[in-house]
Design a protein around this motif. Structure first.
Motif, PDB file in Angstrom:
ATOM      1  N   LEU A  17       3.114  42.959  24.919  1.00 13.67           N
ATOM      2  CA  LEU A  17       3.660  44.076  25.561  1.00 13.67           C
ATOM      3  C   LEU A  17       2.740  44.671  26.438  1.00 13.67           C
ATOM      4  O   LEU A  17       1.783  45.011  25.799  1.00 13.67           O
ATOM      5  CB  LEU A  17       4.451  44.936  24.716  1.00 13.67           C
ATOM      6  CG  LEU A  17       5.759  44.738  23.971  1.00 13.67           C
ATOM      7  CD1 LEU A  17       6.385  45.758  23.231  1.00 13.67           C
ATOM      8  CD2 LEU A  17       6.850  44.158  24.978  1.00 13.67           C
ATOM      9  N   THR A  18       3.173  45.308  27.829  1.00 10.80           N
ATOM     10  CA  THR A  18       2.192  46.062  28.565  1.00 10.80           C
ATOM     11  C   THR A  18       3.018  47.274  28.836  1.00 10.80           C
ATOM     12  O   THR A  18       4.223  47.131  29.174  1.00 10.80           O
ATOM     13  CB  THR A  18       1.905  45.365  29.770  1.00 10.80           C
ATOM     14  OG1 THR A  18       1.337  44.222  29.473  1.00 10.80           O
ATOM     15  CG2 THR A  18       0.803  46.066  30.564  1.00 10.80           C
ATOM     16  N   VAL A  19       2.704  48.528  28.561  1.00  4.35           N
ATOM     17  CA  VAL A  19       3.290  49.740  28.819  1.00  4.35           C
ATOM     18  C   VAL A  19       2.419  50.486  29.970  1.00  4.35           C
ATOM     19  O   VAL A  19       1.276  50.632  29.559  1.00  4.35           O
ATOM     20  CB  VAL A  19       3.460  50.585  27.587  1.00  4.35           C
ATOM     21  CG1 VAL A  19       4.179  51.976  27.960  1.00  4.35           C
ATOM     22  CG2 VAL A  19       4.085  49.846  26.587  1.00  4.35           C
ATOM     23  N   ALA A  31       7.684  42.891  28.854  1.00  4.04           N
ATOM     24  CA  ALA A  31       7.691  41.848  27.853  1.00  4.04           C
ATOM     25  C   ALA A  31       7.223  40.849  28.475  1.00  4.04           C
ATOM     26  O   ALA A  31       7.966  40.009  29.029  1.00  4.04           O
ATOM     27  CB  ALA A  31       9.158  41.857  27.217  1.00  4.04           C
ATOM     28  N   GLY A  32       5.897  40.466  27.891  1.00  4.66           N
ATOM     29  CA  GLY A  32       5.260  39.279  28.600  1.00  4.66           C
ATOM     30  C   GLY A  32       5.846  37.841  28.339  1.00  4.66           C
ATOM     31  O   GLY A  32       5.952  37.097  29.249  1.00  4.66           O
ATOM     32  N   ALA A  33       6.120  37.644  27.134  1.00  7.56           N
ATOM     33  CA  ALA A  33       6.934  36.369  26.763  1.00  7.56           C
ATOM     34  C   ALA A  33       8.192  36.346  27.297  1.00  7.56           C
ATOM     35  O   ALA A  33       8.517  34.927  27.625  1.00  7.56           O
ATOM     36  CB  ALA A  33       6.809  36.316  25.094  1.00  7.56           C
ATOM     37  N   ALA A  34       8.843  37.354  27.558  1.00 15.34           N
ATOM     38  CA  ALA A  34      10.261  37.077  27.918  1.00 15.34           C
ATOM     39  C   ALA A  34      10.341  37.432  29.455  1.00 15.34           C
ATOM     40  O   ALA A  34      11.360  36.970  30.280  1.00 15.34           O
ATOM     41  CB  ALA A  34      11.380  38.290  27.609  1.00 15.34           C
ATOM     42  N   ARG A  36      10.437  40.279  31.078  1.00 16.76           N
ATOM     43  CA  ARG A  36      11.322  41.285  31.319  1.00 16.76           C
ATOM     44  C   ARG A  36      10.876  42.629  31.371  1.00 16.76           C
ATOM     45  O   ARG A  36       9.652  42.809  30.730  1.00 16.76           O
ATOM     46  CB  ARG A  36      12.527  41.224  30.374  1.00 16.76           C
ATOM     47  CG  ARG A  36      13.484  39.861  30.371  1.00 16.76           C
ATOM     48  CD  ARG A  36      14.654  40.042  29.503  1.00 16.76           C
ATOM     49  NE  ARG A  36      15.174  38.476  29.352  1.00 16.76           N
ATOM     50  CZ  ARG A  36      16.332  38.509  28.962  1.00 16.76           C
ATOM     51  NH1 ARG A  36      16.938  39.617  28.441  1.00 16.76           N
ATOM     52  NH2 ARG A  36      16.818  37.466  28.981  1.00 16.76           N
ATOM     53  N   VAL A  37      11.429  43.530  32.009  1.00 13.47           N
ATOM     54  CA  VAL A  37      10.986  44.870  32.237  1.00 13.47           C
ATOM     55  C   VAL A  37      11.933  45.884  31.835  1.00 13.47           C
ATOM     56  O   VAL A  37      13.280  45.757  32.142  1.00 13.47           O
ATOM     57  CB  VAL A  37      10.794  45.434  33.597  1.00 13.47           C
ATOM     58  CG1 VAL A  37      10.216  46.657  33.860  1.00 13.47           C
ATOM     59  CG2 VAL A  37       9.520  44.261  34.138  1.00 13.47           C
ATOM     60  N   LEU A  38      11.533  46.927  30.955  1.00 11.94           N
ATOM     61  CA  LEU A  38      12.486  47.965  30.318  1.00 11.94           C
ATOM     62  C   LEU A  38      11.773  49.093  30.725  1.00 11.94           C
ATOM     63  O   LEU A  38      10.577  49.473  30.650  1.00 11.94           O
ATOM     64  CB  LEU A  38      12.570  47.859  28.872  1.00 11.94           C
ATOM     65  CG  LEU A  38      13.431  49.057  28.125  1.00 11.94           C
ATOM     66  CD1 LEU A  38      14.742  48.874  28.651  1.00 11.94           C
ATOM     67  CD2 LEU A  38      13.090  48.986  26.675  1.00 11.94           C
ATOM     68  N   VAL A  39      12.440  50.202  31.454  1.00 11.08           N
ATOM     69  CA  VAL A  39      12.279  51.422  32.004  1.00 11.08           C
ATOM     70  C   VAL A  39      12.491  52.393  30.915  1.00 11.08           C
ATOM     71  O   VAL A  39      13.617  52.388  30.821  1.00 11.08           O
ATOM     72  CB  VAL A  39      12.640  51.775  33.296  1.00 11.08           C
ATOM     73  CG1 VAL A  39      12.078  52.964  33.872  1.00 11.08           C
ATOM     74  CG2 VAL A  39      11.889  50.475  34.597  1.00 11.08           C
ATOM     75  N   THR A  40      11.832  53.284  30.491  1.00 16.92           N
ATOM     76  CA  THR A  40      12.024  54.453  29.454  1.00 16.92           C
ATOM     77  C   THR A  40      11.421  55.426  29.879  1.00 16.92           C
ATOM     78  O   THR A  40      10.412  55.723  30.919  1.00 16.92           O
ATOM     79  CB  THR A  40      11.838  53.734  28.221  1.00 16.92           C
ATOM     80  OG1 THR A  40      12.532  54.522  27.174  1.00 16.92           O
ATOM     81  CG2 THR A  40      10.159  53.666  27.806  1.00 16.92           C
ATOM     82  N   ASN A  41      11.644  56.604  28.896  1.00 12.17           N
ATOM     83  CA  ASN A  41      11.085  57.954  29.264  1.00 12.17           C
ATOM     84  C   ASN A  41      10.141  58.104  27.700  1.00 12.17           C
ATOM     85  O   ASN A  41       9.748  57.119  27.129  1.00 12.17           O
ATOM     86  CB  ASN A  41      12.197  58.832  29.227  1.00 12.17           C
ATOM     87  CG  ASN A  41      12.947  58.900  28.048  1.00 12.17           C
ATOM     88  OD1 ASN A  41      12.909  58.340  26.984  1.00 12.17           O
ATOM     89  ND2 ASN A  41      14.211  59.605  28.320  1.00 12.17           N
ATOM     90  N   ASN A  42       9.833  59.506  27.894  1.00  8.07           N
ATOM     91  CA  ASN A  42       9.006  59.639  26.589  1.00  8.07           C
ATOM     92  C   ASN A  42       9.405  59.479  25.154  1.00  8.07           C
ATOM     93  O   ASN A  42       8.887  58.986  24.252  1.00  8.07           O
ATOM     94  CB  ASN A  42       8.397  61.252  26.770  1.00  8.07           C
ATOM     95  CG  ASN A  42       7.702  61.549  27.737  1.00  8.07           C
ATOM     96  OD1 ASN A  42       6.616  60.642  28.344  1.00  8.07           O
ATOM     97  ND2 ASN A  42       7.597  62.620  28.224  1.00  8.07           N
ATOM     98  N   GLU A  91      14.194  41.861  24.775  1.00  9.82           N
ATOM     99  CA  GLU A  91      13.404  41.272  24.308  1.00  9.82           C
ATOM    100  C   GLU A  91      11.800  42.073  23.973  1.00  9.82           C
ATOM    101  O   GLU A  91      11.055  41.128  23.988  1.00  9.82           O
ATOM    102  CB  GLU A  91      13.215  39.903  24.779  1.00  9.82           C
ATOM    103  CG  GLU A  91      14.367  38.757  24.772  1.00  9.82           C
ATOM    104  CD  GLU A  91      14.393  37.267  25.305  1.00  9.82           C
ATOM    105  OE1 GLU A  91      13.144  36.844  24.781  1.00  9.82           O
ATOM    106  OE2 GLU A  91      15.347  37.152  26.010  1.00  9.82           O
ATOM    107  N   VAL A  92      12.106  43.285  24.102  1.00  3.23           N
ATOM    108  CA  VAL A  92      10.914  44.149  23.694  1.00  3.23           C
ATOM    109  C   VAL A  92      10.901  44.355  22.193  1.00  3.23           C
ATOM    110  O   VAL A  92       9.773  44.657  21.867  1.00  3.23           O
ATOM    111  CB  VAL A  92      11.111  45.401  24.622  1.00  3.23           C
ATOM    112  CG1 VAL A  92       9.885  46.519  24.271  1.00  3.23           C
ATOM    113  CG2 VAL A  92      11.025  45.107  25.923  1.00  3.23           C
TER     114      VAL A  92
END
Length: 97
Positions: A17-19, A31-34, A36-42, A91-92
């Motif tokens: 994972l990279t954040v 999510a490197g393996a998948a 995919r990107v997930l955008v989130t907050n604190n 897939e995070v």
């Protein structure tokens, strides 16, 4: 959380994972393996940090609720569940067996 996942289930980050911080209080979780990107907050970032493969969902929720004492606990708990559902779909996160 999905219906078949209990509060004693242990969420685990899917590596690699990279954040990356995208602005004030916003993060892109890659999510490197998948791929995919997930955008989130604190709050999502905090939940992700707590998903260490040791803490169960109840422990994580309790920790997050404690960090936001001015917000109703049921709202925080709902937000934690919503984040975990989205993170699993991207897939995070996965559920440790």
């Amino acid at each position: 959380m999905p219906e078949n996942v209990t509060t004693s289930a242990v969420p685990l980050r899917c590596e690699p994972l990279t954040v990356e911080q995208q602005g004030d209080g916003f993060y892109a979780v890659l999510a490197g393996a998948a791929g995919r990107v997930l955008v989130t907050n604190n709050v999502g970032r905090l939940v992700l940090d707590l998903c260490d493969g040791v803490r169960d969902t109840e422990q994580i929720t309790t920790e997050v609720v404690g960090r936001f004492p001015k917000v109703p606990a049921d709202r925080v708990a709902g937000d934690v569940g919503t984040f975990m559902d989205a993170a699993v779909a991207k897939e995070v996160l996965t559920w440790q067996k």
